[in-house]
Design a protein around this motif. Sequence first.
Motif, PDB file in Angstrom:
ATOM      1  N   TYR A  40      -4.339  -2.955   1.207  1.00 38.96           N
ATOM      2  CA  TYR A  40      -4.144  -3.177  -0.236  1.00 38.96           C
ATOM      3  C   TYR A  40      -3.335  -4.444  -0.487  1.00 38.96           C
ATOM      4  O   TYR A  40      -3.694  -5.260  -1.351  1.00 38.96           O
ATOM      5  N   TRP A  41      -2.260  -4.633   0.268  1.00 35.53           N
ATOM      6  CA  TRP A  41      -1.440  -5.836   0.086  1.00 35.53           C
ATOM      7  C   TRP A  41      -2.220  -7.101   0.412  1.00 35.53           C
ATOM      8  O   TRP A  41      -2.119  -8.109  -0.283  1.00 35.53           O
ATOM      9  N   VAL A  42      -2.995  -7.057   1.485  1.00 34.80           N
ATOM     10  CA  VAL A  42      -3.786  -8.224   1.875  1.00 34.80           C
ATOM     11  C   VAL A  42      -4.870  -8.499   0.835  1.00 34.80           C
ATOM     12  O   VAL A  42      -5.086  -9.649   0.430  1.00 34.80           O
ATOM     13  N   LYS A  43      -5.549  -7.444   0.403  1.00 35.68           N
ATOM     14  CA  LYS A  43      -6.647  -7.601  -0.551  1.00 35.68           C
ATOM     15  C   LYS A  43      -6.159  -8.185  -1.876  1.00 35.68           C
ATOM     16  O   LYS A  43      -6.855  -8.990  -2.515  1.00 35.68           O
ATOM     17  N   THR A  44      -4.951  -7.782  -2.288  1.00 38.80           N
ATOM     18  CA  THR A  44      -4.408  -8.250  -3.579  1.00 38.80           C
ATOM     19  C   THR A  44      -3.430  -9.416  -3.407  1.00 38.80           C
ATOM     20  O   THR A  44      -2.789  -9.829  -4.372  1.00 38.80           O
ATOM     21  N   LYS A  45      -3.314  -9.894  -2.159  1.00 36.94           N
ATOM     22  CA  LYS A  45      -2.454 -11.054  -1.846  1.00 36.94           C
ATOM     23  C   LYS A  45      -0.996 -10.830  -2.237  1.00 36.94           C
ATOM     24  O   LYS A  45      -0.297 -11.743  -2.682  1.00 36.94           O
ATOM     25  N   GLN A  46      -0.530  -9.598  -2.040  1.00 30.86           N
ATOM     26  CA  GLN A  46       0.882  -9.274  -2.310  1.00 30.86           C
ATOM     27  C   GLN A  46       1.693  -9.497  -1.025  1.00 30.86           C
ATOM     28  O   GLN A  46       2.206  -8.568  -0.403  1.00 30.86           O
ATOM     29  N   TRP A  47       1.807 -10.763  -0.638  1.00 29.29           N
ATOM     30  CA  TRP A  47       2.443 -11.083   0.646  1.00 29.29           C
ATOM     31  C   TRP A  47       3.917 -10.730   0.667  1.00 29.29           C
ATOM     32  O   TRP A  47       4.469 -10.445   1.745  1.00 29.29           O
ATOM     33  N   PHE A  51       0.078   7.503  16.607  1.00 29.62           N
ATOM     34  CA  PHE A  51      -1.061   7.017  15.844  1.00 29.62           C
ATOM     35  C   PHE A  51      -1.127   7.598  14.435  1.00 29.62           C
ATOM     36  O   PHE A  51      -1.804   7.045  13.571  1.00 29.62           O
ATOM     37  N   ALA A  52      -0.428   8.693  14.192  1.00 30.31           N
ATOM     38  CA  ALA A  52      -0.440   9.285  12.851  1.00 30.31           C
ATOM     39  C   ALA A  52       0.102   8.309  11.813  1.00 30.31           C
ATOM     40  O   ALA A  52      -0.342   8.313  10.651  1.00 30.31           O
ATOM     41  N   VAL A  53       1.036   7.458  12.213  1.00 39.15           N
ATOM     42  CA  VAL A  53       1.623   6.506  11.271  1.00 39.15           C
ATOM     43  C   VAL A  53       0.599   5.458  10.853  1.00 39.15           C
ATOM     44  O   VAL A  53       0.685   4.896   9.751  1.00 39.15           O
ATOM     45  N   ILE A  54      -0.374   5.172  11.718  1.00 47.46           N
ATOM     46  CA  ILE A  54      -1.416   4.206  11.356  1.00 47.46           C
ATOM     47  C   ILE A  54      -2.191   4.712  10.143  1.00 47.46           C
ATOM     48  O   ILE A  54      -2.481   3.956   9.213  1.00 47.46           O
ATOM     49  N   THR A  55      -2.521   6.002  10.144  1.00 49.37           N
ATOM     50  CA  THR A  55      -3.238   6.577   8.999  1.00 49.37           C
ATOM     51  C   THR A  55      -2.394   6.503   7.735  1.00 49.37           C
ATOM     52  O   THR A  55      -2.924   6.289   6.639  1.00 49.37           O
ATOM     53  N   VAL A  56      -1.090   6.661   7.868  1.00 54.92           N
ATOM     54  CA  VAL A  56      -0.206   6.577   6.706  1.00 54.92           C
ATOM     55  C   VAL A  56      -0.132   5.148   6.176  1.00 54.92           C
ATOM     56  O   VAL A  56      -0.240   4.904   4.968  1.00 54.92           O
ATOM     57  N   ALA A  57       0.020   4.173   7.072  1.00 52.68           N
ATOM     58  CA  ALA A  57       0.364   2.807   6.660  1.00 52.68           C
ATOM     59  C   ALA A  57      -0.823   1.879   6.471  1.00 52.68           C
ATOM     60  O   ALA A  57      -0.725   0.895   5.719  1.00 52.68           O
ATOM     61  N   ALA A  58      -1.950   2.135   7.135  1.00 51.77           N
ATOM     62  CA  ALA A  58      -3.055   1.166   7.157  1.00 51.77           C
ATOM     63  C   ALA A  58      -3.554   0.816   5.763  1.00 51.77           C
ATOM     64  O   ALA A  58      -3.827  -0.354   5.457  1.00 51.77           O
ATOM     65  N   GLY A  59      -3.680   1.812   4.900  1.00 52.83           N
ATOM     66  CA  GLY A  59      -4.202   1.565   3.564  1.00 52.83           C
ATOM     67  C   GLY A  59      -3.313   0.648   2.745  1.00 52.83           C
ATOM     68  O   GLY A  59      -3.804  -0.191   1.969  1.00 52.83           O
ATOM     69  N   PHE A  60      -1.998   0.788   2.907  1.00 51.12           N
ATOM     70  CA  PHE A  60      -1.076  -0.076   2.172  1.00 51.12           C
ATOM     71  C   PHE A  60      -1.199  -1.520   2.639  1.00 51.12           C
ATOM     72  O   PHE A  60      -1.188  -2.450   1.816  1.00 51.12           O
ATOM     73  N   VAL A  61      -1.316  -1.718   3.938  1.00 51.22           N
ATOM     74  CA  VAL A  61      -1.463  -3.071   4.483  1.00 51.22           C
ATOM     75  C   VAL A  61      -2.738  -3.713   3.947  1.00 51.22           C
ATOM     76  O   VAL A  61      -2.740  -4.880   3.508  1.00 51.22           O
ATOM     77  N   THR A  95     -14.761   0.245 -12.233  1.00 53.75           N
ATOM     78  CA  THR A  95     -14.773   1.533 -12.917  1.00 53.75           C
ATOM     79  C   THR A  95     -13.832   1.454 -14.111  1.00 53.75           C
ATOM     80  O   THR A  95     -13.293   0.396 -14.438  1.00 53.75           O
ATOM     81  N   ASN A  96     -13.613   2.594 -14.724  1.00 55.85           N
ATOM     82  CA  ASN A  96     -12.683   2.631 -15.853  1.00 55.85           C
ATOM     83  C   ASN A  96     -11.224   2.633 -15.417  1.00 55.85           C
ATOM     84  O   ASN A  96     -10.320   2.656 -16.241  1.00 55.85           O
ATOM     85  N   ALA A  97     -11.003   2.652 -14.115  1.00 58.06           N
ATOM     86  CA  ALA A  97      -9.633   2.702 -13.612  1.00 58.06           C
ATOM     87  C   ALA A  97      -8.884   1.430 -13.995  1.00 58.06           C
ATOM     88  O   ALA A  97      -9.437   0.331 -14.024  1.00 58.06           O
ATOM     89  N   THR A  98      -7.597   1.566 -14.275  1.00 58.82           N
ATOM     90  CA  THR A  98      -6.805   0.412 -14.684  1.00 58.82           C
ATOM     91  C   THR A  98      -6.560  -0.543 -13.523  1.00 58.82           C
ATOM     92  O   THR A  98      -6.468  -1.739 -13.716  1.00 58.82           O
ATOM     93  N   ASP A  99      -6.441  -0.042 -12.319  1.00 56.28           N
ATOM     94  CA  ASP A  99      -6.223  -0.894 -11.149  1.00 56.28           C
ATOM     95  C   ASP A  99      -7.090  -0.376 -10.013  1.00 56.28           C
ATOM     96  O   ASP A  99      -6.659   0.421  -9.202  1.00 56.28           O
ATOM     97  N   ASN A 100      -8.318  -0.859  -9.975  1.00 57.19           N
ATOM     98  CA  ASN A 100      -9.293  -0.364  -9.009  1.00 57.19           C
ATOM     99  C   ASN A 100      -8.887  -0.665  -7.574  1.00 57.19           C
ATOM    100  O   ASN A 100      -9.232   0.061  -6.653  1.00 57.19           O
ATOM    101  N   SER A 101      -8.135  -1.752  -7.364  1.00 56.66           N
ATOM    102  CA  SER A 101      -7.784  -2.174  -6.009  1.00 56.66           C
ATOM    103  C   SER A 101      -6.854  -1.187  -5.314  1.00 56.66           C
ATOM    104  O   SER A 101      -6.828  -1.123  -4.083  1.00 56.66           O
ATOM    105  N   LYS A 102      -6.084  -0.407  -6.100  1.00 54.21           N
ATOM    106  CA  LYS A 102      -5.167   0.550  -5.468  1.00 54.21           C
ATOM    107  C   LYS A 102      -5.906   1.619  -4.668  1.00 54.21           C
ATOM    108  O   LYS A 102      -5.335   2.262  -3.802  1.00 54.21           O
ATOM    109  N   ARG A 103      -7.206   1.788  -4.949  1.00 57.85           N
ATOM    110  CA  ARG A 103      -7.980   2.795  -4.238  1.00 57.85           C
ATOM    111  C   ARG A 103      -8.159   2.435  -2.768  1.00 57.85           C
ATOM    112  O   ARG A 103      -8.528   3.296  -1.973  1.00 57.85           O
TER     113      ARG A 103
END
Length: 558
Positions: free
Chosen positions: A192-199, A180-190, A301-309
């Motif tokens: 992020y990709w879905v949110k920004t439509k980087q299929w 399950f430790a890998v879920i914590t590593v990978a979940a955010g990237f998945v 925010t002032n961040a250049t790419d807020n979605s990466k958060r």
Amino acid sequence: MTKDLLSKKTFLILLAIVSILNLTGLFNEILEPDGTLYAGLAKEIANSGNWLNLWINGADWLDKPHLPFWMAAMSFKIFGVNAFAYKLPSFLMFFVSIFYCYKLAAAIYSKDIARFATLIYATALHTIISNFDGKVEIYLTAFVIASTCHLYKAFENKWFWHVVAAAFFAALAMMTKGLFAVITVAAGFVIYWVKTKQWTEFVKLKWYVFVLLTLIFILPELLALYAQFDMHPEKVVFGKTNVSGLKFFFWDSQFGRFFNNGPIKGKGDLSFFLHTTLWAYLPWSIFLLLGVINLFSKKKTNATDNSKRWIIGGSALISFLMFSVSKFQLPHYIVILFPHFAMITAAYFVERASAKTLKTMNVFQTVLFGLMAAMVVWLVILYGFDNYVWFLVLLAAIAAIVVFYKTDSVYVAVLKKNIGFVLVVAVFLNCLLYPSMLQYQAGMTAGKWMNTQSHQPAVMLYKSLPTSFDFYYNGKIDYNGVPAERINAVIPGDSLYIFSYIADLKDVNTSAEKVTVVKSFPHFHVSQVNGKFINYKTRNTVLDTMVIAVITSNNLLK
């Protein structure tokens, strides 16, 4: 060029202070039950030279993966078998987690947020507690945030070595806690990709290389489990034979606990980690709540790419939900998310909190510091420590700095109060409370006393299996046989040493045996303190007595 909210010099000074306050736990003894259990497993590896099998109390042990015990055993080989050597690898991993918390926050957010996030993570209450306990959570936190950092770096063109590093740390995380430790590593990237439509990210070669390398890097763990359990179906584990170590690693230890259908069960509570986080993340809990609200805010925010958060927020959200719906829950599980929480907190603290909010929170944190200081003074008086004047002097000095040291920056003002908060708590716990309480951990005190004797016989654990005695006693420990039969069959000229609760000595057949108490030790389960134990006036009413006793045959007297 904008001025840093927290200068590099101030950041490094504060980081040195919080590192020292975490260091105070390194020189204490080990707390039962989990700490001494894990230390005992590592001790067995170091003493036997068998790096494949995990043994404790004379039996095979199947629960957590091998890596933390391998690291502690290597430390024992270098520094000897002692509490310092057991805690040292975990403490070094704490610095790894600090390093990668800073690096990842600087990459996704900003340098200012990275500095605040690092200090917030290092000063959260359960970070301090975990550095005292020396449990596996600090290992896991370091490996997860390191893997996440290198995966983020793998978005760059020169991705190969970052993928290798990410897979290596992900494998270390799996060999610390499981799949399950890998879920914590990978979940955010998945997310992020879905949110920004980087299929297209889902089909890129680099991520499949990451999965393949992770599987390769966990081979030492798989080989060890296969050698200890799968090659020996006759072994009895969890009351059954034909237990597969590989199946336990990939399924029962994680999904079995999650669905509560494995050999290790618990009782889940959806609100457990909500109220746990409120106290475990002190003194930053309120800022975290505001940060989570900010995470879901649509305001830019002032961040250049807020979605990466969402790489950070998504991992924290999915992992928190996963922990909450699991049927097996313990407070220290949440520590793995503290670097994520710290980045979310710091992002709100630095970028979104208004001047009015910061002033209000500054007052709130002042009140929180005052309440904590008052509570600690009350506990000092209630407990009845032999020597505590030095601590009250230190507390007064810290309070004076917190109250009277003025700064033009409201950010530094809040940080000052919160670091003062954890400084007082860390010194109180690690230098006053824990050292005193551990004197009531009879397995430890008995084991250390036995080591000072000229004669160190084999000792049988009678009707108890204190893991602290197993770790601290250097002599042979007898776990075998049926205790009643062994005790009642002592032959003339022989003797049997036992470690037992004094109340259980009544079960010895005294018509045939002579029982002599060699040494008695006050005992309390110090990991489960209550009001009667804390109060020195009522402490004796809740203490048990454990003894080293020698049993000889009464035939010697005839």
